[in-house]
Design an enzyme around this catalytic site. Structure first.
Site, mmCIF file in Angstrom:
data_model
loop_
_atom_site.group_PDB
_atom_site.id
_atom_site.type_symbol
_atom_site.label_atom_id
_atom_site.label_comp_id
_atom_site.label_asym_id
_atom_site.label_seq_id
_atom_site.Cartn_x
_atom_site.Cartn_y
_atom_site.Cartn_z
ATOM 1 N N ARG A 226 0.867 -1.357 -0.126
ATOM 2 C CA ARG A 226 0.096 -0.184 -0.023
ATOM 3 C C ARG A 226 0.926 1.340 0.079
ATOM 4 O O ARG A 226 1.910 1.396 0.510
ATOM 5 C CB ARG A 226 -0.990 0.091 1.173
ATOM 6 C CG ARG A 226 -1.793 -1.224 1.153
ATOM 7 C CD ARG A 226 -2.780 -1.056 2.125
ATOM 8 N NE ARG A 226 -2.450 -0.639 3.719
ATOM 9 C CZ ARG A 226 -3.273 -0.181 4.831
ATOM 10 N NH1 ARG A 226 -4.460 -0.199 4.330
ATOM 11 N NH2 ARG A 226 -2.632 0.064 5.921
ATOM 12 N N ASP A 227 0.446 2.315 -0.463
ATOM 13 C CA ASP A 227 0.997 3.581 -0.544
ATOM 14 C C ASP A 227 2.413 3.521 -1.152
ATOM 15 O O ASP A 227 3.427 4.099 -0.425
ATOM 16 C CB ASP A 227 1.062 4.108 1.143
ATOM 17 C CG ASP A 227 1.288 5.627 0.991
ATOM 18 O OD1 ASP A 227 1.064 6.247 0.115
ATOM 19 O OD2 ASP A 227 1.618 6.160 1.825
ATOM 20 N N LEU A 228 2.767 2.621 -2.169
ATOM 21 C CA LEU A 228 4.077 2.549 -2.653
ATOM 22 C C LEU A 228 4.156 3.916 -3.380
ATOM 23 O O LEU A 228 3.367 4.416 -4.025
ATOM 24 C CB LEU A 228 3.904 1.496 -3.687
ATOM 25 C CG LEU A 228 4.401 0.308 -3.176
ATOM 26 C CD1 LEU A 228 4.369 -1.001 -4.151
ATOM 27 C CD2 LEU A 228 5.784 0.188 -2.894
#
Length: 331
Positions: free
Chosen positions: A163-165
């Site tokens: 997530r949130d890469l």
């Protein structure tokens, strides 16, 4: 000073002051119980000493502090977590097996109020590096991106969605800036079995996938990670985001449509890889393991001339951290 130590298991509700028998293999870490240092200010972090470490200012624009080991004089990075949150925060760290592309925890010290998690030192983040160079030549980009894809593949195989890469999540391991590592797993999510369906809306506006922007329904966490990887590669080789707008509503509208252009300065194989990761239909995207098999990584790269950047277009370069991705949305 209390010098007792305890082995910590991330799924154990309470850690005792005596040695515990872990139910799964753990890293060789000890947690020292130390007195709480002077109160820290979130706005202006104060220098303080915790056991053998001196905690200094934050490094770069991230959430890690610089730290000096007073015994070895070695510099490390330190993440400070509220003590009642650090077990949950570190769960993905202990869940994953060791990987050279994931920041290694050196030591953890716990006080009454905070947990101090020490990592190996890094040499700047990838976002700042791309911004400084305007864009990367494909030969350099391929070497860096293969390391990033390897980390994501390792995490996905182990049941962890990142997530949130984004570019800022990866930092350099060496001064030559040839080896990168994932700085932390703060936003990672442990999956329950093989189902990677997520419900929460979490991410950075520039990197978020179209399906996350839907008002209802779950989405594939792994496929959302792959879209973010596509945005990262696009930004590395082009020097700007595929979707950009100063107004969030307009930005999200562009992302939902999923229409973007890749300049002719980018090779056909790189274009193919980017488009294979950034398909609107999550089921049509490559997996992280398939990305590593793409022929772009084995290409013979020509000597590229510097990319021409039109200074009249405000979104042609990667924004600085103050306006880019240091805030998330839908949290």
């Amino acid at each position: 000073m209390n010098n007792s130590t305890v082995r910590f298991h991330p799924y154990q509700r309470y850690a005792s002051k005596t040695n515990t028998e872990p139910t799964a293999p753990l890293p060789n870490l000890t947690i020292g119980l130390q007195p709480t240092p002077l109160k820290r200010s979130k706005e202006t972090p104060q220098i303080c000493k915790v056991d053998k470490y001196i905690i200094l200012e934050r490094s770069g624009g991230g959430n890690l502090h610089r730290a000096i080991n007073t015994e070895t004089h070695k510099e490390l990075s330190c993440k400070i977590i509220e003590v009642n949150l650090f077990r949950e925060t570190l769960s993905p760290v202990f869940h994953l097996t060791s990987h050279e592309g994931i920041n290694r925890v050196v030591e953890i010290l716990v006080s009454d109020s905070y947990a101090y998690v020490f990592f190996e030192k890094s040499f700047g983040d990838l976002h700042s590096y791309v911004r400084t160079k305007r864009r990367l030549k494909e030969e350099e980009a391929s070497k860096i991106f293969s390391q990033i894809a390897s980390v994501v593949s390792h995490c996905h195989t182990s049941g962890v969605v990142l997530r949130d890469l984004k570019l800022r999540k990866f930092v350099f391991q060496n001064e030559e800036r040839t080896k990168v590592k994932l700085e932390g797993l703060d936003d990672a999510c442990l999956l329950d079995g093989n189902n990677d369906t997520l419900e929460d809306k979490h991410g950075c506006p520039a990197y978020v996938s179209p399906e996350i922007l839907q008002s209802t329904g779950g989405y594939s966490g792994k496929a959302a990670d792959i879209w973010s990887l596509g945005v990262m590669l696009y930004t590395m080789v082009v020097g700007r985001y595929p979707f950009h707008d100063s107004e969030p509503t307009a930005l999200f509208s562009k992302i939902r449509r999923g229409n973007f252009t890749i300049p002719d300065t980018v090779s056909s194989k790189a274009k193919c890889l980017i488009r294979s990761m950034m398909r609107r239909d999550p089921n049509e995207r490559l997996t992280a393991a398939e990305i590593l098999e793409h022929p772009w990584f084995n290409s013979t790269f020509p000597i590229n001339s510097p990319c021409r950047v039109d200074q009249k277009i405000p979104d042609q370069t990667v924004p600085d951290l103050t306006t880019d991705d240091n805030t998330s949305f839908f949290l």
